[in-house]
Write a protein that holds these residues in place. Sequence first.
Motif, PDB file in Angstrom:
ATOM      1  N   UNK A 209       0.807  -1.225   0.000  1.00  0.00           N
ATOM      2  CA  UNK A 209       0.000   0.000   0.000  1.00  0.00           C
ATOM      3  C   UNK A 209       0.842   1.279   0.000  1.00  0.00           C
ATOM      4  N   UNK A 210       2.124   1.161  -0.256  1.00  0.00           N
ATOM      5  CA  UNK A 210       3.008   2.320  -0.165  1.00  0.00           C
ATOM      6  C   UNK A 210       2.628   3.458  -1.091  1.00  0.00           C
ATOM      7  N   UNK A 211       1.984   3.149  -2.233  1.00  0.00           N
ATOM      8  CA  UNK A 211       1.608   4.211  -3.170  1.00  0.00           C
ATOM      9  C   UNK A 211       0.531   5.126  -2.606  1.00  0.00           C
ATOM     10  N   UNK A 212      -0.152   4.699  -1.519  1.00  0.00           N
ATOM     11  CA  UNK A 212      -1.181   5.523  -0.892  1.00  0.00           C
ATOM     12  C   UNK A 212      -0.593   6.488   0.141  1.00  0.00           C
ATOM     13  N   UNK A 213       0.729   6.397   0.377  1.00  0.00           N
ATOM     14  CA  UNK A 213       1.385   7.245   1.386  1.00  0.00           C
ATOM     15  C   UNK A 213       2.538   7.990   0.720  1.00  0.00           C
ATOM     16  N   UNK A 214       2.266   9.174   0.162  1.00  0.00           N
ATOM     17  CA  UNK A 214       3.303   9.897  -0.603  1.00  0.00           C
ATOM     18  C   UNK A 214       4.489  10.346   0.237  1.00  0.00           C
ATOM     19  N   UNK A 215       4.332  10.472   1.555  1.00  0.00           N
ATOM     20  CA  UNK A 215       5.476  10.901   2.374  1.00  0.00           C
ATOM     21  C   UNK A 215       6.428   9.754   2.675  1.00  0.00           C
ATOM     22  N   UNK A 216       6.096   8.524   2.241  1.00  0.00           N
ATOM     23  CA  UNK A 216       6.990   7.360   2.329  1.00  0.00           C
ATOM     24  C   UNK A 216       7.571   7.148   3.725  1.00  0.00           C
ATOM     25  N   UNK A 217       6.736   6.865   4.716  1.00  0.00           N
ATOM     26  CA  UNK A 217       7.266   6.583   6.066  1.00  0.00           C
ATOM     27  C   UNK A 217       8.110   5.319   6.062  1.00  0.00           C
ATOM     28  N   UNK A 218       9.145   5.315   6.903  1.00  0.00           N
ATOM     29  CA  UNK A 218      10.056   4.167   6.949  1.00  0.00           C
ATOM     30  C   UNK A 218       9.742   3.220   8.092  1.00  0.00           C
ATOM     31  N   UNK A 219       9.018   3.683   9.086  1.00  0.00           N
ATOM     32  CA  UNK A 219       8.658   2.856  10.241  1.00  0.00           C
ATOM     33  C   UNK A 219       7.206   3.119  10.611  1.00  0.00           C
ATOM     34  N   UNK A 220       6.681   2.244  11.445  1.00  0.00           N
ATOM     35  CA  UNK A 220       5.310   2.427  11.912  1.00  0.00           C
ATOM     36  C   UNK A 220       5.187   3.705  12.718  1.00  0.00           C
ATOM     37  N   UNK A 221       6.215   4.056  13.483  1.00  0.00           N
ATOM     38  CA  UNK A 221       6.163   5.279  14.280  1.00  0.00           C
ATOM     39  C   UNK A 221       6.067   6.514  13.396  1.00  0.00           C
ATOM     40  N   UNK A 222       6.798   6.523  12.297  1.00  0.00           N
ATOM     41  CA  UNK A 222       6.715   7.658  11.374  1.00  0.00           C
ATOM     42  C   UNK A 222       5.317   7.761  10.771  1.00  0.00           C
ATOM     43  N   UNK A 223       4.735   6.630  10.419  1.00  0.00           N
ATOM     44  CA  UNK A 223       3.387   6.641   9.861  1.00  0.00           C
ATOM     45  C   UNK A 223       2.375   7.118  10.897  1.00  0.00           C
ATOM     46  N   UNK A 224       2.500   6.620  12.125  1.00  0.00           N
ATOM     47  CA  UNK A 224       1.588   7.033  13.198  1.00  0.00           C
ATOM     48  C   UNK A 224       1.704   8.529  13.443  1.00  0.00           C
ATOM     49  N   UNK A 225       2.932   9.040  13.448  1.00  0.00           N
ATOM     50  CA  UNK A 225       3.125  10.468  13.681  1.00  0.00           C
ATOM     51  C   UNK A 225       2.430  11.298  12.609  1.00  0.00           C
ATOM     52  N   UNK A 226       2.586  10.901  11.344  1.00  0.00           N
ATOM     53  CA  UNK A 226       1.957  11.638  10.248  1.00  0.00           C
ATOM     54  C   UNK A 226       0.439  11.583  10.338  1.00  0.00           C
ATOM     55  N   UNK A 227      -0.110  10.377  10.579  1.00  0.00           N
ATOM     56  CA  UNK A 227      -1.566  10.227  10.646  1.00  0.00           C
ATOM     57  C   UNK A 227      -2.146  10.932  11.864  1.00  0.00           C
ATOM     58  N   UNK A 228      -1.445  10.869  13.002  1.00  0.00           N
ATOM     59  CA  UNK A 228      -1.953  11.496  14.224  1.00  0.00           C
ATOM     60  C   UNK A 228      -1.986  13.014  14.082  1.00  0.00           C
TER      61      UNK A 228
END
Length: 644
Positions: A209-228
């Motif tokens: 699903x990486x194409x749905x996240x243009x900021x390309x997080x490298x870890x779950x924490x980075x993804x959580x930070x962006x979404x939060x």
Amino acid sequence: MKYRYGPYREGPDPLAPPYDVREALDAVGEEVLNGGRVGDALRDLLRRGLDGENGRRGLDDLLRQVRERRRELRERGRMDGLLEQVRALLDTAIGQERAELFPDPSDEARLREAELDQLPSDTASAVRSLRDYQWRSEAARQTFEQLKNMLRSDVLDAQFEGLKQALQGGDPAQAERVKHMMAALNAMLEADARGEHRQEDFDAFMAEYGDLFPDEPRTLEELVDSLARRSAALNRLMNSLSPEQRAELAELMAESLQDAGLELEMARLGDALRQRRPDLDWTGRESMDGDDPLGLGDATSALADLADLSELESALRQDYPGASLTDVDEEAVRRALGRSAVDDLAELRRIEAELERQGYLNREGGKLELTPKAVRRLGQTALRRVFSRLKGGRNGQHDQRSAGQAGEFTGTSRQWRFGDEQPLDVVRTVSNALLRDPSDVRLLPEDFEVKETERRTGAAVCLLVDLSYSMVMRGAWADAKQTALALHSLVSTQYPQDAIQIIGFSHHARVLQPEQMAVLDWEMVQGTNLHHALLLAGRHLDAHPGFEPIVLVVTDGEPTAHLQSNGLPVFDYPPTPETLVLTFAEIDKMTRRGATLNVFMLAEDRRLVAFVEELARRNGGRVFSPDSGRLGEYVVSDYLRSRG
């Protein structure tokens, strides 16, 4: 043995010249000499930035850019744009349907018109009422589908930046893929809460699903930070609307998510994000003052950016205890201000680090202090400034390898160096040119030689500097400190055979090392205890018998204090006869030692002039009245004259 050469890859180039922090050190030192603290001076430098050819913007410039960026975001549009866009599409669909029904004379057409007439006035309820409506007009049906697709993509885009583009075509397969992505994400978050998450799981998730996240997080924490951050921004957006707008938009969002089958997954995700990032602002409000309506995703992005800029502004202000440039998020700077701002920040960080690494600043218990190396550098800088302003006379380049400036010729010579004042050895100079090329005799700089002389006798130098509060009031404080450092640097480096002592005096006198003089802060004390200062100077001269005595006095006031027999100072104004008697007694002792007292008078008070005239009459010394800012020139010139 075989050798192979290539780039050095074990760290920084060991042969590279050290990073040049001299300009930064001089800027810090100038503020310290004016009475500032080292830490405050460094912070001021970082705020101002560096001037010159390779200058970098300081924190204040970056702050101005951040505030300008915040202003631009606030003027970008209105947060209720989605409601306006939905209302416009809804009105279009209803108008298209009425146009299709109007020519039809049947009862069914009239019933449909009545149903349209009875739609609720608020947009969200009207959209819900039309969910199962069988559109007669194909154009109206397509407009309503456009409305639902826009609403669904905007609502999801508010949580997942970039999802709007993925859903723009209204492809059911893509919508189903988004649904599976959210389910997988929630499952991954729940596994992480149980301590079962692995990086491999996240990598597999991003591979699918990486194409749905243009900021390309490298870890779950980075993804959580962006979404939060986006989720918190969406909450603030809702809080910033009027109660009526908030209720209407919440209903539209719920309708859209329910229609897409994502209501449950979105609720699970929102709860998980809030639990993991309770430190974010979930309840605040923001204001946006633009005229153009913004979609929900765009408005959420604007509010998320405003929150990031607010955090960045706080970090750049550096006005909280323990503030450091390491607190500034480099990625936030890049997102907000671009690559050049990141380079400026990196340069400021490097200045701070290099000043410590190269031994100019020392941190003791969290407090920054100038090292002896830094003080020597400040003295050299002060001396260069003095010589740059001197007109005529010596240029000050008295290398200690020189055989001296006076005395009998030794019969030997050495190569001329810039600043030498010894007589030229003409024979040796011409011989060097002949030996180099007999066919074409031309004198080059390397041909010149000077006659060497015997080294002179050393001098015992005393610089007596008035440190009373009146020096601060007259603006002479920094000038006096710089003069002391400049003279100490000159004597230490160019006349190492001389012994110099700096004596500061106010209500009492004390011997000062250059490091103490540089960071010396003024005290609101009364008294000009020249008596005590002359006592200490006399001990220095007596400790160096056979040395030429040189005593220089910098003051802006007459003696108003003296040392009692019990060792305690006493102050009185106007000065008591006892103060004057004891002070003149020490002056007479200096005269008997053969020491001439040259006085640099920084004021022209009647009583001071009378005292100085009497001092000159009894001792034979000279009196100078330097112009503002030229004390260093006078003192250094007088020392050089006495050593001529």
